[in-house]
Scaffold this motif. Structure first.
Motif, PDB file in Angstrom:
ATOM      1  N   ILE A  25      -6.788 -96.980  11.131  1.00  0.00           N
ATOM      2  CA  ILE A  25      -5.668 -96.092  10.594  1.00  0.00           C
ATOM      3  C   ILE A  25      -4.564 -96.198  11.499  1.00  0.00           C
ATOM      4  O   ILE A  25      -3.383 -96.086  11.056  1.00  0.00           O
ATOM      5  N   SER A  26      -4.659 -96.030  12.897  1.00  0.00           N
ATOM      6  CA  SER A  26      -3.550 -96.292  13.599  1.00  0.00           C
ATOM      7  C   SER A  26      -2.652 -97.434  13.509  1.00  0.00           C
ATOM      8  O   SER A  26      -1.414 -97.489  13.604  1.00  0.00           O
ATOM      9  N   TYR A  29      -0.792 -96.751  10.258  1.00  0.00           N
ATOM     10  CA  TYR A  29       0.582 -95.871  10.463  1.00  0.00           C
ATOM     11  C   TYR A  29       1.461 -96.467  11.091  1.00  0.00           C
ATOM     12  O   TYR A  29       2.656 -96.255  10.835  1.00  0.00           O
ATOM     13  N   SER A  33       5.491 -96.922  10.059  1.00  0.00           N
ATOM     14  CA  SER A  33       6.481 -96.036  10.584  1.00  0.00           C
ATOM     15  C   SER A  33       7.671 -97.146  11.097  1.00  0.00           C
ATOM     16  O   SER A  33       8.734 -96.909  10.920  1.00  0.00           O
ATOM     17  N   TRP A 218       9.220 -88.349   8.437  1.00  0.00           N
ATOM     18  CA  TRP A 218       7.900 -88.801   8.672  1.00  0.00           C
ATOM     19  C   TRP A 218       7.626 -90.101   9.018  1.00  0.00           C
ATOM     20  O   TRP A 218       6.367 -90.145   9.606  1.00  0.00           O
ATOM     21  N   SER A 219       8.412 -90.991   9.149  1.00  0.00           N
ATOM     22  CA  SER A 219       8.123 -92.084   9.973  1.00  0.00           C
ATOM     23  C   SER A 219       7.970 -91.832  11.266  1.00  0.00           C
ATOM     24  O   SER A 219       7.022 -92.428  11.932  1.00  0.00           O
ATOM     25  N   LEU A 222       4.543 -90.623  11.812  1.00  0.00           N
ATOM     26  CA  LEU A 222       3.537 -91.450  11.789  1.00  0.00           C
ATOM     27  C   LEU A 222       3.240 -92.058  13.162  1.00  0.00           C
ATOM     28  O   LEU A 222       2.050 -92.206  13.524  1.00  0.00           O
ATOM     29  N   SER A 226      -0.210 -91.791  15.341  1.00  0.00           N
ATOM     30  CA  SER A 226      -0.716 -93.054  15.728  1.00  0.00           C
ATOM     31  C   SER A 226      -1.331 -93.123  17.352  1.00  0.00           C
ATOM     32  O   SER A 226      -2.210 -93.579  17.671  1.00  0.00           O
TER      33      SER A 226
END
Length: 257
Positions: A25-26, A29, A33, A218-219, A222, A226
């Protein structure tokens, strides 16, 4: 002891699965980003009206390869701009000729930062090449470009070590995977810190106009999310490897005794 050993194995396996999910997931993200343009956003009250005869020249300079920092920052202020690690974007009417009526139909135009732009010196007075080099902003800008790639590289290298550990049927190499994820988390945290500091220093040099509001996008969020995911994955990898190794050593000593 076989049932107890099975419980231990299940516990370590669960920790490793959770760590792998957090790592995946990280990574997603972080990659998202890096590849998006909403690290910082400027909101203008009436962007369409800003692209008039006076604003049109700024827009033309914005898309020019020779646009300096002050030129494109002014355009970002006036035209609902967004900035990423790789690109800068402004929102303009599709038809901005002087003889055309004002339009409400807007489009977003983006220009990529070249590799030379990423390593270009920042000046004490943005746009004034004779004002001297601003070392703080120069190195913050370069670090925010390099650190995300270092972070992704460390996580990918850690994943390779994890695959080797699976092939060897040993948890001990997972310690190295955990250490690499911890270093990746530090890089991501450093990236976030460098970006925030760079934006604050830029706005001290070029203050926001009264009718412009700026905020992190929002970038950027993320990347912020992360970093803790990387630290949690690192903690689980290291805990599983060290605890399994310790309990295996104790069990072996008990059997010998």
């Amino acid at each position: 002891y076989s049932s107890k050993g099975a419980m231990m194995d299940n516990r370590f396996a669960t920790a490793l699965v959770i760590a792998c999910v957090l790592s995946l997931i990280s990574t997603i993200y972080m990659a998202a980003s890096i590849g998006t343009d909403f690290w910082y956003e400027y909101h203008t009250l009436s962007p369409a009206e800003n692209i008039s005869e006076a604003g049109r020249s700024i827009w033309e300079e914005f898309v020019s390869e020779e646009a300096d920092e002050k030129t494109y920052t002014d355009a970002l202020f006036r035209c609902n701009g967004t900035v990423g690690l790789w690109r800068r974007c402004i929102t303009v009417p599709k038809n901005s000729h002087w003889y055309s009526p004002p339009e409400t139909d807007l489009t977003t135009n983006c220009i990529s930062f070249s590799l030379s732009d990423q390593f270009m010196e920042k000046y004490i007075e943005p746009g004034n090449h004779n004002s001297g080099t601003d070392l703080n902003r120069t190195y913050l800008w370069r670090l925010q470009f390099l650190l995300p790639f270092v972070s992704l590289g460390l996580m990918c290298f850690g994943a390779l070590i994890g695959l080797c550990a699976c092939a060897c049927r040993s948890l001990y190499p997972a310690i190295a995977t955990g250490v690499l994820h911890f270093l990746a988390g530090l890089c991501t945290l450093g990236l976030v810190g460098c970006y925030v500091a760079g934006i604050e220093l830029l706005h001290k040099k070029l203050p926001l106009p009264d009718d412009v509001r700026g905020e992190f996008g929002w970038s950027f969020c993320l990347a912020c999310v992360s970093a803790p995911l990387q630290f949690m994955a690192a903690a689980l990898f290291i805990w599983a490897a060290r605890t399994n190794r310790k309990e295996f050593t104790l069990l072996k000593a008990y059997r010998v005794a």
